[in-house]
Structures are given as C-alpha cells and as structure tokens.
Motif scaffolding. Structure first.
Motif, PDB file in Angstrom:
ATOM      1  N   VAL A  18      28.628  32.885  41.791  1.00  0.00           N
ATOM      2  CA  VAL A  18      30.017  33.087  41.763  1.00  0.00           C
ATOM      3  C   VAL A  18      30.405  31.828  42.354  1.00  0.00           C
ATOM      4  O   VAL A  18      29.882  31.255  43.464  1.00  0.00           O
ATOM      5  CB  VAL A  18      30.245  34.139  42.748  1.00  0.00           C
ATOM      6  CG1 VAL A  18      31.859  34.064  43.247  1.00  0.00           C
ATOM      7  CG2 VAL A  18      30.030  35.568  42.172  1.00  0.00           C
ATOM      8  N   THR A  19      31.437  31.209  41.891  1.00  0.00           N
ATOM      9  CA  THR A  19      31.875  29.968  42.606  1.00  0.00           C
ATOM     10  C   THR A  19      33.359  30.248  43.135  1.00  0.00           C
ATOM     11  O   THR A  19      34.261  30.576  42.183  1.00  0.00           O
ATOM     12  CB  THR A  19      31.824  28.785  41.492  1.00  0.00           C
ATOM     13  OG1 THR A  19      30.476  28.549  40.956  1.00  0.00           O
ATOM     14  CG2 THR A  19      32.305  27.595  41.896  1.00  0.00           C
ATOM     15  N   GLN A  20      33.679  29.765  44.123  1.00  0.00           N
ATOM     16  CA  GLN A  20      34.882  29.773  44.785  1.00  0.00           C
ATOM     17  C   GLN A  20      35.520  28.421  44.752  1.00  0.00           C
ATOM     18  O   GLN A  20      34.764  27.370  45.388  1.00  0.00           O
ATOM     19  CB  GLN A  20      34.966  30.612  46.054  1.00  0.00           C
ATOM     20  CG  GLN A  20      34.665  31.902  46.038  1.00  0.00           C
ATOM     21  CD  GLN A  20      34.609  32.614  47.435  1.00  0.00           C
ATOM     22  OE1 GLN A  20      33.824  33.197  47.711  1.00  0.00           O
ATOM     23  NE2 GLN A  20      35.619  32.249  48.106  1.00  0.00           N
ATOM     24  N   MET A  21      36.925  28.447  45.013  1.00  0.00           N
ATOM     25  CA  MET A  21      37.736  27.090  45.513  1.00  0.00           C
ATOM     26  C   MET A  21      37.141  26.618  46.809  1.00  0.00           C
ATOM     27  O   MET A  21      37.000  27.591  47.666  1.00  0.00           O
ATOM     28  CB  MET A  21      39.083  27.080  45.241  1.00  0.00           C
ATOM     29  CG  MET A  21      39.607  28.204  46.287  1.00  0.00           C
ATOM     30  SD  MET A  21      41.425  28.197  45.960  1.00  0.00           S
ATOM     31  CE  MET A  21      41.985  26.515  46.701  1.00  0.00           C
ATOM     32  N   GLU A  22      37.076  25.412  47.185  1.00  0.00           N
ATOM     33  CA  GLU A  22      36.640  25.093  48.418  1.00  0.00           C
ATOM     34  C   GLU A  22      37.728  25.038  49.457  1.00  0.00           C
ATOM     35  O   GLU A  22      39.066  24.896  49.065  1.00  0.00           O
ATOM     36  CB  GLU A  22      36.211  23.570  48.503  1.00  0.00           C
ATOM     37  CG  GLU A  22      34.633  23.508  47.943  1.00  0.00           C
ATOM     38  CD  GLU A  22      33.920  22.209  48.011  1.00  0.00           C
ATOM     39  OE1 GLU A  22      33.074  21.758  47.519  1.00  0.00           O
ATOM     40  OE2 GLU A  22      34.299  21.465  49.006  1.00  0.00           O
ATOM     41  N   CYS A  58      38.249  32.071  41.833  1.00  0.00           N
ATOM     42  CA  CYS A  58      37.031  32.505  41.814  1.00  0.00           C
ATOM     43  C   CYS A  58      36.677  32.680  40.369  1.00  0.00           C
ATOM     44  O   CYS A  58      37.272  33.202  39.518  1.00  0.00           O
ATOM     45  CB  CYS A  58      36.654  33.796  42.559  1.00  0.00           C
ATOM     46  SG  CYS A  58      35.128  34.638  42.168  1.00  0.00           S
ATOM     47  N   THR A  59      35.388  31.997  40.012  1.00  0.00           N
ATOM     48  CA  THR A  59      34.880  32.078  38.642  1.00  0.00           C
ATOM     49  C   THR A  59      33.496  32.564  38.778  1.00  0.00           C
ATOM     50  O   THR A  59      32.772  32.483  39.913  1.00  0.00           O
ATOM     51  CB  THR A  59      34.784  30.676  37.830  1.00  0.00           C
ATOM     52  OG1 THR A  59      34.348  29.818  38.499  1.00  0.00           O
ATOM     53  CG2 THR A  59      36.434  30.420  37.453  1.00  0.00           C
ATOM     54  N   TYR A  60      33.005  33.284  37.722  1.00  0.00           N
ATOM     55  CA  TYR A  60      31.705  33.951  37.779  1.00  0.00           C
ATOM     56  C   TYR A  60      30.854  33.601  36.396  1.00  0.00           C
ATOM     57  O   TYR A  60      31.251  33.336  35.576  1.00  0.00           O
ATOM     58  CB  TYR A  60      31.697  35.295  38.098  1.00  0.00           C
ATOM     59  CG  TYR A  60      32.035  36.343  36.832  1.00  0.00           C
ATOM     60  CD1 TYR A  60      33.691  36.493  36.901  1.00  0.00           C
ATOM     61  CD2 TYR A  60      31.441  36.787  35.971  1.00  0.00           C
ATOM     62  CE1 TYR A  60      34.090  37.061  35.854  1.00  0.00           C
ATOM     63  CE2 TYR A  60      31.947  37.337  34.956  1.00  0.00           C
ATOM     64  CZ  TYR A  60      33.266  37.604  34.806  1.00  0.00           C
ATOM     65  OH  TYR A  60      33.858  38.399  33.742  1.00  0.00           O
ATOM     66  N   TYR A 100      40.725  40.942  36.837  1.00  0.00           N
ATOM     67  CA  TYR A 100      39.353  40.714  35.995  1.00  0.00           C
ATOM     68  C   TYR A 100      39.688  40.152  34.878  1.00  0.00           C
ATOM     69  O   TYR A 100      40.058  40.970  33.726  1.00  0.00           O
ATOM     70  CB  TYR A 100      38.676  42.093  35.960  1.00  0.00           C
ATOM     71  CG  TYR A 100      37.192  41.880  35.648  1.00  0.00           C
ATOM     72  CD1 TYR A 100      36.312  43.051  35.805  1.00  0.00           C
ATOM     73  CD2 TYR A 100      36.695  40.918  34.834  1.00  0.00           C
ATOM     74  CE1 TYR A 100      35.178  43.086  35.342  1.00  0.00           C
ATOM     75  CE2 TYR A 100      35.161  40.936  34.456  1.00  0.00           C
ATOM     76  CZ  TYR A 100      34.454  42.124  34.674  1.00  0.00           C
ATOM     77  OH  TYR A 100      33.390  42.247  34.315  1.00  0.00           O
ATOM     78  N   ARG A 101      39.352  38.952  34.537  1.00  0.00           N
ATOM     79  CA  ARG A 101      39.649  38.261  33.377  1.00  0.00           C
ATOM     80  C   ARG A 101      38.395  38.037  32.829  1.00  0.00           C
ATOM     81  O   ARG A 101      37.666  36.898  33.059  1.00  0.00           O
ATOM     82  CB  ARG A 101      40.672  36.980  33.603  1.00  0.00           C
ATOM     83  CG  ARG A 101      41.690  36.952  34.248  1.00  0.00           C
ATOM     84  CD  ARG A 101      42.703  37.703  33.288  1.00  0.00           C
ATOM     85  NE  ARG A 101      44.077  38.061  33.846  1.00  0.00           N
ATOM     86  CZ  ARG A 101      45.132  38.497  33.321  1.00  0.00           C
ATOM     87  NH1 ARG A 101      44.895  39.626  32.589  1.00  0.00           N
ATOM     88  NH2 ARG A 101      46.401  38.467  33.790  1.00  0.00           N
ATOM     89  N   LYS A 102      37.910  38.767  31.825  1.00  0.00           N
ATOM     90  CA  LYS A 102      36.409  38.524  30.996  1.00  0.00           C
ATOM     91  C   LYS A 102      36.673  37.156  30.304  1.00  0.00           C
ATOM     92  O   LYS A 102      35.702  36.415  30.091  1.00  0.00           O
ATOM     93  CB  LYS A 102      36.265  39.548  30.283  1.00  0.00           C
ATOM     94  CG  LYS A 102      34.930  39.646  29.579  1.00  0.00           C
ATOM     95  CD  LYS A 102      34.471  40.774  28.796  1.00  0.00           C
ATOM     96  CE  LYS A 102      33.217  40.821  28.208  1.00  0.00           C
ATOM     97  NZ  LYS A 102      32.913  39.735  27.233  1.00  0.00           N
ATOM     98  N   GLU A 103      37.797  36.803  29.505  1.00  0.00           N
ATOM     99  CA  GLU A 103      37.818  35.473  28.785  1.00  0.00           C
ATOM    100  C   GLU A 103      37.747  34.483  29.410  1.00  0.00           C
ATOM    101  O   GLU A 103      37.212  33.384  28.789  1.00  0.00           O
ATOM    102  CB  GLU A 103      39.208  35.886  28.070  1.00  0.00           C
ATOM    103  CG  GLU A 103      40.407  35.482  28.834  1.00  0.00           C
ATOM    104  CD  GLU A 103      40.763  36.916  29.096  1.00  0.00           C
ATOM    105  OE1 GLU A 103      39.956  38.142  29.305  1.00  0.00           O
ATOM    106  OE2 GLU A 103      42.206  37.071  29.739  1.00  0.00           O
ATOM    107  N   SER A 105      36.980  35.124  35.372  1.00  0.00           N
ATOM    108  CA  SER A 105      37.744  34.904  36.814  1.00  0.00           C
ATOM    109  C   SER A 105      38.078  35.882  37.141  1.00  0.00           C
ATOM    110  O   SER A 105      38.342  37.134  36.642  1.00  0.00           O
ATOM    111  CB  SER A 105      38.976  33.675  36.415  1.00  0.00           C
ATOM    112  OG  SER A 105      39.826  34.354  35.624  1.00  0.00           O
ATOM    113  N   PHE A 106      38.428  35.781  38.581  1.00  0.00           N
ATOM    114  CA  PHE A 106      38.771  37.113  39.446  1.00  0.00           C
ATOM    115  C   PHE A 106      39.720  36.266  40.510  1.00  0.00           C
ATOM    116  O   PHE A 106      39.298  36.325  41.744  1.00  0.00           O
ATOM    117  CB  PHE A 106      37.803  37.511  39.926  1.00  0.00           C
ATOM    118  CG  PHE A 106      37.982  39.175  40.530  1.00  0.00           C
ATOM    119  CD1 PHE A 106      37.586  39.548  41.766  1.00  0.00           C
ATOM    120  CD2 PHE A 106      38.779  40.143  39.951  1.00  0.00           C
ATOM    121  CE1 PHE A 106      37.908  40.751  42.426  1.00  0.00           C
ATOM    122  CE2 PHE A 106      39.329  41.211  40.318  1.00  0.00           C
ATOM    123  CZ  PHE A 106      38.471  41.702  41.555  1.00  0.00           C
TER     124      PHE A 106
END
Lengths: 113, 113
Positions: free
Chosen positions: A4-8, A23-25, A66-69, A72-73
């Motif tokens: 998981v990667t979040q904005m700093e 947030c992207t995963y 919840y965006r699968k394409e 992102s979340f």
C-alpha cells in the motif's frame, strides 16, 4: 507482493477545507480495503472499509471508493474539523492471507482553526 | 468489554536485556495479531494466532522474538537480547475467525538504551 502506498504528509488544512488523502495498492486477486485512524495518544481505529470493486465506504463524513481500474482507495472529506487531526492509514487485506492487514506508511493530518 | 488491552504501556530497557509484552484480546475473538510500528511508519505485521496455533510469522520476526498464546486467550511477545533497533511500538489486535475489523490495543512502547 502486496503493498500500500499513501501520499506523504504532513497535510495541513484550515477548518472546513476539502480533504483528499491518496492511497494506491498492489495486490493479487481482490483485496478488501480499509482506512484506519490514529488520534493522538490512542490506538488505531477503523474509519471505513470496502470489500469489493466500486464499493464506497463512509463514516463520520469521510468517504472512499474502491477503484479496481486504478487500484486506488482515496480518502475524502468535504469539510474537515480540528477534531479530524490525526494520522490516517490505508490498509489492505488480501484474499486467503489469514486476515492480516498490510498498511501504508500513514498520512498525518493537521487541521487549523 | 473493554477492548484489546496491552501491558506494559511503556518499557525502557538496556541493550541485551529481555522484555515481555502481554496482550489480552477481546474475549470472543479467536484471532490475535502482533504488529510493530516505528516512528513515521505504518504498522508492520509480525505474527498471528488462530486460537493457540501460531499460523504465520513474518521474516521481521527474528530468532530473538517469540510469541505465544498458550490457552488461546492472552498472548505474550518476548524479545531476547534487545537491540536499539528493537525500539518501536508493539501493537496487538484481535478479530473474529472470519475477519472483518481488526481491533487494536493502544500498544506497548519499547525504548532500548
């Protein structure tokens, strides 16, 4: 692997401003997605969750879809309050992984009056 | 129910000493998780139990770390021969067998001098 990667952060906003925390995963299969919040001096608390694509989780004025394409979340709130100041963590739970959560690094939000 | 309880809340020790943390989960929860959180980072998974069985251990859990849940209720996390790099917040969480939300304790902060 799953991540998981979040904005700093820190993110500093004035009261009533609009909030977005990205947030992207990366995950195999179809994970469940979560936002947890940690207020100063307190433990992690579940803020909202979504278990399948296009689900929208919402709680206390916060929303995330919840965006699968785009994997992102992103967390959003239309009008933040000083009491929203906290650290926000995005997390995923991959299928068949024993229920454990994998967290992003957290984003600190500070809301000024 | 008072939620997930962790003790001690803060432990200061000298390098080379052993420390033990205790976690009391929510009583009806079968699953128990240990995480480690360092400053500015998200929680990192260490291990989890289903009842008394330890089902997964992270590579982060070196040989100096051992966790137990002998009767399927409370759990202990012991760190032997502590190192300064072990300084962190150790979080415990519990959930039902079919996990939805993980409920976190307030954590045990370890400082190794």
């Amino acid at each position: 692997g799953n991540s998981v990667t979040q904005m700093e952060g820190p993110v500093t906003l004035s009261e009533e401003a609009f909030l977005t925390i990205n947030c992207t995963y990366t995950a195999t299969g179809y994970p469940s997605l979560f936002w947890y919040v940690q207020y100063p001096g307190e433990g992690l608390q579940l803020l909202l969750k979504a278990t399948k694509a296009d689900d929208k989780g919402s709680n206390k004025g916060f929303e995330a879809t919840y965006r699968k394409e785009t994997t992102s979340f992103h967390l959003e709130k239309g009008s933040v309050q000083v009491s929203d100041s906290a650290v926000y963590f995005c997390a995923l739970r991959a299928y068949n992984q024993g229920g454990k959560l994998i967290f992003g690094q957290g984003t600190e939000l500070s809301v000024k009056p | 129910d008072t939620g997930v309880s962790q003790n001690p809340r803060h432990k200061i020790t000298k390098r080379g000493q052993n420390v033990t943390f205790r976690c009391d989960p929510i009583s009806e929860h079968n699953r128990l998780y240990w995480y480690r959180q360092t400053l500015g980072q998200g929680p990192e998974f260490l291990t989890y139990f289903q009842n008394e069985a330890q089902l997964e251990k992270s590579r982060l859990l070196s040989d100096r770390f051992s966790a137990e849940r002998p009767k399927g209720s409370f759990s202990t996390l012991e760190i032997q021969r502590t190192e300064q790099g072990d300084s962190a917040m150790y979080l415990c969480a519990s959930s039902e067998t079919r996990p939805g939300e993980l409920f976190f304790g307030e954590g045990s902060r370890l400082t190794v001098l």
